[in-house]
Design an enzyme around this catalytic site. Structure first.
Site, PDB file in Angstrom:
ATOM      1  N   TYR A  20      14.219 -38.860  28.020  1.00 53.40           N
ATOM      2  CA  TYR A  20      13.735 -37.605  28.725  1.00 53.40           C
ATOM      3  C   TYR A  20      12.142 -37.439  28.031  1.00 53.40           C
ATOM      4  O   TYR A  20      11.109 -37.232  28.990  1.00 53.40           O
ATOM      5  CB  TYR A  20      14.593 -36.580  28.340  1.00 53.40           C
ATOM      6  CG  TYR A  20      14.107 -35.264  28.899  1.00 53.40           C
ATOM      7  CD1 TYR A  20      13.981 -35.252  30.659  1.00 53.40           C
ATOM      8  CD2 TYR A  20      13.884 -33.968  28.328  1.00 53.40           C
ATOM      9  CE1 TYR A  20      13.560 -33.914  31.177  1.00 53.40           C
ATOM     10  CE2 TYR A  20      13.283 -32.791  29.065  1.00 53.40           C
ATOM     11  CZ  TYR A  20      13.264 -32.940  30.271  1.00 53.40           C
ATOM     12  OH  TYR A  20      12.837 -31.934  31.125  1.00 53.40           O
TER      13      TYR A  20
ATOM     14  N   ILE B  25      13.495 -23.452  39.033  1.00 48.89           N
ATOM     15  CA  ILE B  25      12.172 -22.997  38.827  1.00 48.89           C
ATOM     16  C   ILE B  25      11.637 -22.914  40.158  1.00 48.89           C
ATOM     17  O   ILE B  25      11.081 -22.134  40.541  1.00 48.89           O
ATOM     18  CB  ILE B  25      11.529 -23.831  37.833  1.00 48.89           C
ATOM     19  CG1 ILE B  25      12.086 -23.457  36.348  1.00 48.89           C
ATOM     20  CG2 ILE B  25      10.006 -23.114  37.650  1.00 48.89           C
ATOM     21  CD1 ILE B  25      11.496 -24.185  35.284  1.00 48.89           C
TER      22      ILE B  25
ATOM     23  N   GLY C  81      11.887 -30.166  44.452  1.00 47.47           N
ATOM     24  CA  GLY C  81      12.999 -29.750  43.489  1.00 47.47           C
ATOM     25  C   GLY C  81      13.650 -28.328  43.871  1.00 47.47           C
ATOM     26  O   GLY C  81      14.067 -27.678  42.993  1.00 47.47           O
TER      27      GLY C  81
ATOM     28  N   SER D  13       8.037 -29.500  27.206  1.00 50.13           N
ATOM     29  CA  SER D  13       7.227 -29.452  26.062  1.00 50.13           C
ATOM     30  C   SER D  13       7.753 -30.956  25.112  1.00 50.13           C
ATOM     31  O   SER D  13       7.209 -31.158  24.255  1.00 50.13           O
ATOM     32  CB  SER D  13       7.672 -28.233  25.316  1.00 50.13           C
ATOM     33  OG  SER D  13       9.197 -27.907  24.906  1.00 50.13           O
TER      34      SER D  13
END
Length: 271
Positions: A211, A59, A53, A185
């Site tokens: 998700y 990130i 990714g 989270s």
């Protein structure tokens, strides 16, 4: 159990690691990436690391830049197109020319393309650390090439297959090699809809619920994998990146970011 949840927050150009305070279990200790690398970075010297990714606004891209400072031997940077990793590779080359980088064409929207990507790594004898960051978030309803709801297919099933196929190379790296899998989270409120994981072909589709399902599946996978590899001393981590605005949120409605602010105020997420 071998999985360990780590909250991180990417505040460019620094990566921060949040760990529980030794005195108050509900507090977080925020460590700059430079501090973490200074303490543990020597362990990465000469290692081979595969990160999925990677792009300029991810990130994974920032992680690659940060890890390059620790002088790994090879950083394998995967993305759906080589142009996505070009900027990161150039930055690494300019600051750490001794660190080799390699592009891996990896499209998680099809299981056959995952197999093809792994096939391109035949010349790589071992992988010390596999970091699975790539995923999708809140897209309109669609299915992968294999007929699975896209978030479940990309975020979980493709990553499951990737880890499975690369496990011989991770084992070849020996004890203290690791598998790191990002998981939002939202896994905490997600669950697997085993009777209807495709949301009635989109008729009952809720992108946020889907998700959560995909992230819950990722975390359950990490827990089981950690148990399986514990005796081999291969470490398995589940990582929550916290509230980080990256290209991942391109499908998010503006009101979602307002909701994130409220969640942060309530202490539901960190970032």
């Amino acid at each position: 159990m071998q999985d360990r949840s780590i909250k991180t927050s990417l505040l460019s150009p620094n990566l921060y690691l949040q760990t529980p305070s030794p005195n108050m279990s509900n507090n977080q200790q925020i460590l700059r990436s430079e501090v973490v690398l200074e303490k543990y970075g020597k362990a990465l010297a000469g290692k081979t690391v595969l990160i999925t990714g990677v792009s300029d606004d991810s990130i994974a891209g920032e992680l690659a830049l940060q890890l390059s400072a620790a002088d790994p031997k090879l950083l394998i940077l995967s993305a759906r197109a080589e142009a996505k990793v070009a900027g990161i590779r150039e930055k690494i080359k300019s600051t750490k020319p001794n660190v080799e980088t390699r592009f891996l064409n990896l499209d998680l929207s099809g299981l056959s393309t995952v197999r093809n990507a792994v096939g391109e790594l035949k010349d790589v004898s071992h992988i010390d650390h596999l970091v699975c960051v790539a995923g999708v978030m809140f897209p309109p309803y669609s299915k992968t090439k294999d007929g699975f709801e896209s978030q479940l297919g990309v975020n979980y099933l493709a990553n499951f297959l990737l880890v499975k196929l690369l496990l011989p190379k991770i084992r070849a790296a020996g004890p203290d090699s690791s598998v790191v899998i990002m998981a939002s989270s939202m896994a905490r409120q997600g669950k697997m809809h085993f009777d209807d994981f495709n949301f009635s072909d989109g008729q009952t589709y809720d992108s946020m619920v889907a998700y959560g399902q995909s992230n819950a599946a990722r975390v359950m996978f990490v827990k089981r994998l950690g148990e399986k590899l514990k005796s081999e001393k291969i470490r398995v981590f589940s990582v929550d990146p916290g509230a980080v605005q990256t290209g991942l949120q391109r499908h998010c409605a503006p009101e979602f970011f307002d909701q994130v602010v409220e969640w942060k105020k309530a202490g539901c997420i960190h970032g």
